[in-house]
Write a protein that holds these residues in place. Structure first.
Motif, short mmCIF file in Angstrom:
data_model
loop_
_atom_site.label_atom_id
_atom_site.label_comp_id
_atom_site.label_asym_id
_atom_site.label_seq_id
_atom_site.Cartn_x
_atom_site.Cartn_y
_atom_site.Cartn_z
N LEU A 190 0.71 -1.26 0.50
CA LEU A 190 -0.18 0.04 0.05
C LEU A 190 0.47 1.05 0.36
CD1 LEU A 190 -2.95 -0.93 2.70
CD2 LEU A 190 -2.90 -1.23 0.57
N HIS A 191 2.16 1.41 -0.14
CA HIS A 191 3.05 2.85 0.58
C HIS A 191 3.82 2.91 -1.26
CE1 HIS A 191 3.04 1.73 5.10
NE2 HIS A 191 3.20 0.63 4.10
N PHE A 192 3.16 1.98 -1.86
CA PHE A 192 4.17 1.90 -3.72
C PHE A 192 2.99 3.12 -3.86
CE2 PHE A 192 6.02 -0.97 -1.72
CZ PHE A 192 7.83 -0.69 -2.96
N SER A 193 3.14 3.87 -4.33
CA SER A 193 2.94 5.47 -5.75
C SER A 193 2.94 4.98 -6.48
CB SER A 193 3.33 6.39 -4.79
OG SER A 193 4.08 7.02 -5.20
N ARG A 194 2.10 5.63 -7.57
CA ARG A 194 2.53 5.36 -9.05
C ARG A 194 3.70 5.47 -9.41
NH1 ARG A 194 -2.67 4.99 -9.53
NH2 ARG A 194 -3.58 2.97 -10.33
N GLU A 195 3.33 7.23 -9.23
CA GLU A 195 5.29 7.61 -9.25
C GLU A 195 6.65 7.08 -8.24
OE1 GLU A 195 1.89 9.92 -9.05
OE2 GLU A 195 2.39 8.69 -7.03
N LEU A 196 6.43 6.46 -7.03
CA LEU A 196 7.77 6.15 -6.88
C LEU A 196 8.55 4.68 -7.44
CD1 LEU A 196 9.53 5.94 -4.13
CD2 LEU A 196 7.68 4.16 -3.04
N ILE A 197 7.47 3.57 -8.15
CA ILE A 197 7.58 2.59 -8.54
C ILE A 197 8.31 3.25 -10.21
CG2 ILE A 197 6.16 0.88 -10.34
CD1 ILE A 197 4.07 0.33 -8.02
N LYS A 198 7.38 4.15 -10.76
CA LYS A 198 8.39 4.58 -11.99
C LYS A 198 9.46 4.67 -11.69
CE LYS A 198 6.59 5.14 -15.42
NZ LYS A 198 6.79 4.60 -16.62
N ARG A 199 9.55 5.96 -10.59
CA ARG A 199 11.20 6.36 -9.91
C ARG A 199 11.99 4.70 -9.76
NH1 ARG A 199 11.06 9.23 -5.11
NH2 ARG A 199 13.16 9.31 -5.18
N LEU A 200 11.73 4.49 -9.33
CA LEU A 200 12.46 2.81 -9.21
C LEU A 200 12.49 2.04 -10.17
CD1 LEU A 200 10.14 1.66 -6.06
CD2 LEU A 200 12.44 2.04 -6.14
N GLU A 201 12.17 2.68 -11.11
CA GLU A 201 12.13 1.17 -12.54
C GLU A 201 13.08 2.58 -13.17
OE1 GLU A 201 7.59 -0.84 -13.64
OE2 GLU A 201 8.07 1.40 -14.28
N ILE A 202 12.93 3.56 -12.78
CA ILE A 202 14.18 4.48 -13.79
C ILE A 202 15.61 3.73 -13.38
CG2 ILE A 202 15.11 6.68 -14.60
CD1 ILE A 202 11.75 7.69 -14.37
N LYS A 203 15.64 3.73 -12.19
CA LYS A 203 16.74 3.59 -11.25
C LYS A 203 17.15 2.23 -12.02
CE LYS A 203 19.49 4.32 -7.12
NZ LYS A 203 18.69 4.49 -5.85
N GLY A 204 16.29 1.17 -12.89
CA GLY A 204 16.81 0.39 -13.41
C GLY A 204 16.35 -0.92 -12.32
N ILE A 205 15.52 -0.73 -11.23
CA ILE A 205 15.07 -2.05 -10.56
C ILE A 205 13.97 -2.76 -11.70
CG2 ILE A 205 13.57 -2.17 -8.35
CD1 ILE A 205 15.57 0.29 -7.59
N LYS A 206 13.84 -3.68 -11.17
CA LYS A 206 12.52 -4.43 -11.77
C LYS A 206 12.16 -5.39 -11.12
CE LYS A 206 15.53 -5.60 -15.91
NZ LYS A 206 15.95 -4.68 -15.94
N PHE A 207 10.52 -5.18 -11.38
CA PHE A 207 9.93 -5.42 -10.43
C PHE A 207 9.33 -6.99 -11.37
CE2 PHE A 207 9.34 -0.87 -9.33
CZ PHE A 207 9.14 -1.41 -8.22
N ALA A 208 8.42 -8.16 -10.64
CA ALA A 208 8.87 -9.54 -10.60
C ALA A 208 7.38 -9.44 -10.10
CB ALA A 208 9.28 -10.24 -10.18
N GLU A 209 5.99 -9.62 -10.19
CA GLU A 209 4.52 -9.98 -9.56
C GLU A 209 4.24 -11.40 -9.78
OE1 GLU A 209 1.62 -7.88 -12.20
OE2 GLU A 209 2.97 -6.21 -12.69
N VAL A 210 3.97 -11.48 -7.89
CA VAL A 210 3.59 -13.05 -8.02
C VAL A 210 2.01 -12.89 -7.79
CG1 VAL A 210 5.62 -13.88 -7.47
CG2 VAL A 210 4.32 -13.01 -5.86
N THR A 211 1.06 -13.08 -7.10
CA THR A 211 -0.34 -13.49 -6.85
C THR A 211 -0.86 -14.22 -6.22
OG1 THR A 211 -0.70 -12.81 -8.66
CG2 THR A 211 -2.31 -13.67 -7.71
N LEU A 212 -0.65 -14.52 -4.69
CA LEU A 212 -1.07 -14.96 -3.78
C LEU A 212 -2.41 -14.15 -2.77
CD1 LEU A 212 0.39 -17.29 -0.56
CD2 LEU A 212 -1.78 -15.34 0.18
#
Length: 349
Positions: A190-212
């Motif tokens: 819940l702490h992740f905003s779309r802006e923060l995710i975008k900044r993390l991706e620009i820095k080169g951090i990859k996101f892996a999605e799983v479902t539970l």
């Protein structure tokens, strides 16, 4: 370890009743496992602890409006029905919890909505409060979902002592929620905003999605002193090949692999190869992680501040060490961090 070791005194006024004004501006405690150092930051500072090709694993489950209020036939008694999971789509069979349970018997009909537009019949007892119900609805699947959305309420946990408001529909949901099926939000996300995710991706951090799909079992009280005897309720999880590829590449390159939330940890730790790599899987997991435990996949963790004697706190202690986490929690209480679903976050590196 014993359950009583995870007891601590939590002032009730520290249980957050509302989300922070902005998702990424809640507070962040950073706990360093190697040194025991503890820092106090703001959540968006999380970006400073990760770099190019590091990975964040997130749980993309979506919360559905699982709490319904209705009336019992004949008596008109008010009842609460909490939808846990759909058992059979075609027959509209659901596994539910009812309250007050003593009044709800097999064969009873339950009516929902001011115009009683939705009717259900109780067809089985599953536990003292659990029932199987069949919704008697003529329309198609899409129409049925619409009715549930209209009549259902955002399933805020009982520790949040207020009625759900309009903002909860958005805020008790991660910005990356995709697949409906959870009755509780994966709250670290819940702490992740779309802006923060975008900044993390620009820095080169990859996101892996799983479902539970988080069920109520995650929050069910542990009633045995010997933790090895506790049984978790099974929860559905799914890990695809795309996530596996991202995570295993990072693992081979000794990158940081950060699990966002305990539900993400449970999913990935339920699907590990003999070589301690992640593998694609779909199914049900009742994995209960408690000390001592060797984590195969994540080497960093974002999690909220949990209530005493919960499986979530116990897993956090397994990840960072009992003494360090209990010390961090004492600091959190002293510094008035906010606890539970809408509370502040902890990053363990």
């Amino acid at each position: 370890m014993k359950l009583s070791q995870f007891k601590f005194d939590l002032p009730l006024n520290l249980i957050a009743q509302h989300p922070s004004k902005s998702r990424d501006e809640s507070r962040l405690m950073v706990v360093h496992r190697a040194t025991g150092k503890i820092e106090h930051k703001v959540f968006k500072d999380v970006i400073n602890y990760f770099g190019d090709k590091d990975v964040m694993m997130v749980n993309n489950t979506k919360v559905f409006p699982a709490r319904l209020y209705g009336r019992k036939e004949k008596t008109g008694a008010k009842i609460e029905v909490f939808l846990l999971r759909e058992l059979n789509k075609q027959n509209r069979l659901w596994d539910v919890i009812v309250d007050p349970a003593r009044k709800i018997r097999v064969g009873n009909k339950l009516y929902f909505g001011d115009d009683e537009s939705l009717v259900a019949e109780v067809i089985d007892n599953t536990t003292s409060r659990g029932r199987t119900i069949r919704f008697l609805f003529e329309g198609n699947e899409e129409e049925f979902k619409q009715v549930l959305d209209q009549l259902g309420e955002t399933p805020l946990p009982k520790y949040i002592k207020r009625k759900p408001e309009d903002e909860d529909k958005e805020r008790y949901q991660t910005v990356y929620a995709k697949f409906e099926g959870a009755v509780a939000a994966p709250t670290a996300g819940l702490h992740f905003s779309r802006e923060l995710i975008k900044r993390l991706e620009i820095k080169g951090i990859k996101f892996a999605e799983v479902t539970l799909h988080t069920g109520l079992g995650t929050f069910r009280p542990i009633e045995v002193e010997d933790l090895s005897k506790h049984k978790m309720d099974a929860e559905y999880f799914h890990i695809d090949e795309y996530a596996v590829k991202i995570v295993n590449k990072a693992k081979e390159e000794n990158r940081k692999i950060c699990a966002i939330g305990t539900t993400t940890v449970r999913a990935v730790e339920s699907s590990v190869t003999a070589q301690n790599h992640l593998k694609a899987a779909e199914g049900w997991t009742n994995t209960f992680i408690h000390p001592p435990y060797d984590f195969a996949i994540p080497n960093a963790l974002v999690t909220n501040f949990h209530l005493p004697k919960t499986s979530l706190l116990i897993m956090t202690c397994a990840f960072a060490g009992y003494d360090l986490i209990m010390e961090a929690y004492q600091q959190a209480i002293k510094e008035k961090y906010r606890f539970f679903s809408y509370g502040d976050a902890m990053l363990i590196v």
